[in-house]
Design a protein around this motif. Sequence first.
Motif, PDB file in Angstrom:
ATOM      1  N   SER A  17       0.838   5.296   0.178  1.00  0.00           N
ATOM      2  CA  SER A  17      -0.088   6.368   0.569  1.00  0.00           C
ATOM      3  C   SER A  17       0.670   7.672   0.798  1.00  0.00           C
ATOM      4  O   SER A  17       1.902   7.688   0.942  1.00  0.00           O
ATOM      5  CB  SER A  17      -0.865   5.976   1.829  1.00  0.00           C
ATOM      6  OG  SER A  17       0.000   5.570   2.867  1.00  0.00           O
ATOM      7  N   SER A  53      -1.759  13.355  -2.432  1.00  0.00           N
ATOM      8  CA  SER A  53      -2.201  12.071  -2.983  1.00  0.00           C
ATOM      9  C   SER A  53      -2.443  12.173  -4.488  1.00  0.00           C
ATOM     10  O   SER A  53      -2.291  11.193  -5.221  1.00  0.00           O
ATOM     11  CB  SER A  53      -3.477  11.602  -2.273  1.00  0.00           C
ATOM     12  OG  SER A  53      -4.501  12.561  -2.406  1.00  0.00           O
ATOM     13  N   ILE A  97       0.854  -1.191   0.000  1.00  0.00           N
ATOM     14  CA  ILE A  97       0.000   0.000   0.000  1.00  0.00           C
ATOM     15  C   ILE A  97       0.892   1.243   0.000  1.00  0.00           C
ATOM     16  O   ILE A  97       1.701   1.434   0.908  1.00  0.00           O
ATOM     17  CB  ILE A  97      -0.933   0.022   1.229  1.00  0.00           C
ATOM     18  CG1 ILE A  97      -1.807  -1.242   1.278  1.00  0.00           C
ATOM     19  CG2 ILE A  97      -1.806   1.277   1.202  1.00  0.00           C
ATOM     20  CD1 ILE A  97      -2.783  -1.385   0.143  1.00  0.00           C
ATOM     21  N   ALA A  99      -4.609   6.401  -0.602  1.00  0.00           N
ATOM     22  CA  ALA A  99      -3.808   5.175  -0.536  1.00  0.00           C
ATOM     23  C   ALA A  99      -4.073   4.323  -1.778  1.00  0.00           C
ATOM     24  O   ALA A  99      -5.200   4.263  -2.272  1.00  0.00           O
ATOM     25  CB  ALA A  99      -4.146   4.387   0.731  1.00  0.00           C
TER      26      ALA A  99
END
Length: 611
Positions: free
Chosen positions: A318, A334, A316, A361
């Motif tokens: 993020s 992001s 993951i 994420a």
Amino acid sequence: MSENKPRRRDDIRNVGIIAHVDHGKTTLVDAMLHQSGIFRAHEQVMERVMDSLDLEREHGITILAKNTSIHYHGVKINIVDTPGHADFGGEVERTLAMVDGVMLLVDASEGPLPQTRFVLKKALEADLPPIVCINKIDRPDARVSAVLDEIYDLFIDLDATEDQLDFPVVYTNARAGIATRDLKQPATDLRPLFDLIVEALPGPQIDSQAPTQFQANNLDYSDYLGRLAVGRLKNGALTPGLYTLCRSGGSQQPVKITQLFGWQGLKRIEVERVGAGDIVAVAGIEDIEIGDTIADRDLPRALPALRVDEPTIAMIFSANTSPWAGREGEFVTSRKLRERLQYEQRKNVSLRVEETDSPDAFRVTGRGEFQLAILIETMRREGYELQVSKPTVVTREVDGKLHEPVELLMIDIPEDYIGMISQLLAVRRGKMTKMAPAGSGRRVRLEFAVPSRGLIGFRSRFLTDTRGTGIMNALFNGWSPWHGSIQARSNGAMVADREGLATPYAVFHLQERGTLFTAPGTRVYEGMVVGEYSRDNDLNVNICREKKLTNIRAAGRDENILITPHREMGLEEGIEWIGDDELVEVTPQSVRLRKKVLKQTERPRRREEDS
């Protein structure tokens, strides 16, 4: 009528080079470029010119496939440098789609090693004719005839056909720039190698009457021209103009090619027209993807899609949420992270990027943790700040049962470490399938079937336990039922309980509790992991504690503080070490380990919710 039959072009050879790390592949390409007259007499050229990325030069590996061309006696030899590491299998698949033959380069002492096996297997499956080059024949421990026998064994083991087994051999010393077909004959230059490539490897097969077909095998980018698609023209001819773009999904759209480029040495040069068999770069199609076909405007036919090994490891990615987010990086949002990952996915077919429940994420899957670590390192050097989770494996349901990916792990180690490594892999659910002596010295080659998750964090432990003498490589070997639980990290973490500066006084008193990752004078924040605790639970510590001074205990009167050197946690080590409730914070200047939940008081509550 004979003109309609496919024929071979005699004036081109498209060759892929296969070799294990450090066997001299890139050095040999350097020598071929120099002897072909590509560089001017006094031109300054760095060593390993094909490894152009900083990361490639630092790790001593090839990550991205690249190409160059050499002219020899009227024949244009296009050389494509392939990555040897299995984690970059997506690059290998595309490279082999561009070539008509391969050159297997093997060290005269070490013999064929695991990474050689991976790419050679792909080449033999693609029915590409090979030539074998045994390099470093000047080594004092060279054992040429034994290595040649090992190469034959490898070909037989990979189910090579009789034609593929009848490969020609050339012996080289890449650093000196010499080659010979017979070890008894003195060598002066690389001419025997050039002659062998022209004689033994076929030119590209073309059909003069077939409509235009060009497949994008690689992508490049130019600030002036935008996106460039690199690949081989399979059939027909290409000139700037109108064509049809056939996407891998089946859709078609009209497109216009504005410019065409070929290669002269390492330089791209503009050309007006290219024929079938040429490796070229195409400009003007901004949304072309890897695997897409540029086809004839009136008779559009797509080429078969590129097949790539499936991703097995997921992480993951993020946006950075630490208290110091935005202090060191240029790209911290992001939105920027999503754009960068989508860009990477467009040019790397072995990578997948998926959205998650959280808008900041993204789940990124790849062939191995090393491939993902290289991506993260590249992004931090470009100015990105992000945080990444512990790697996990991709699973699937088969007949109602949970299955996980399994790797074929090949290990080359000194005999003294057999017991230690076998025990280490047994804990990780690995089963030994083969053991054989390996070349010179007291070395042995082992093969294991290991679940992919058993290899997470194994590389650094393996290199430490074998004192850096071991060589390992893992290949995807299918899916099998879930193997059961694998013991994770047995030690807990020491976690900073406040923000401040790590003091020598606090570090001195904490070092007996475990291994510290933080040196005195380092800034820390609450929730940052500062060390590995000697027990299996986490310990919150005050690493900023200062010595209280009184009239009796003055600053100058103290016991002698001896601080043990801390363990430096780099990116790869950090990814391997962290647990499920931890993250690696990555910025252009720092790599820090942290808890997912930073506040000490909220962590027990989160654990209860998760359980």
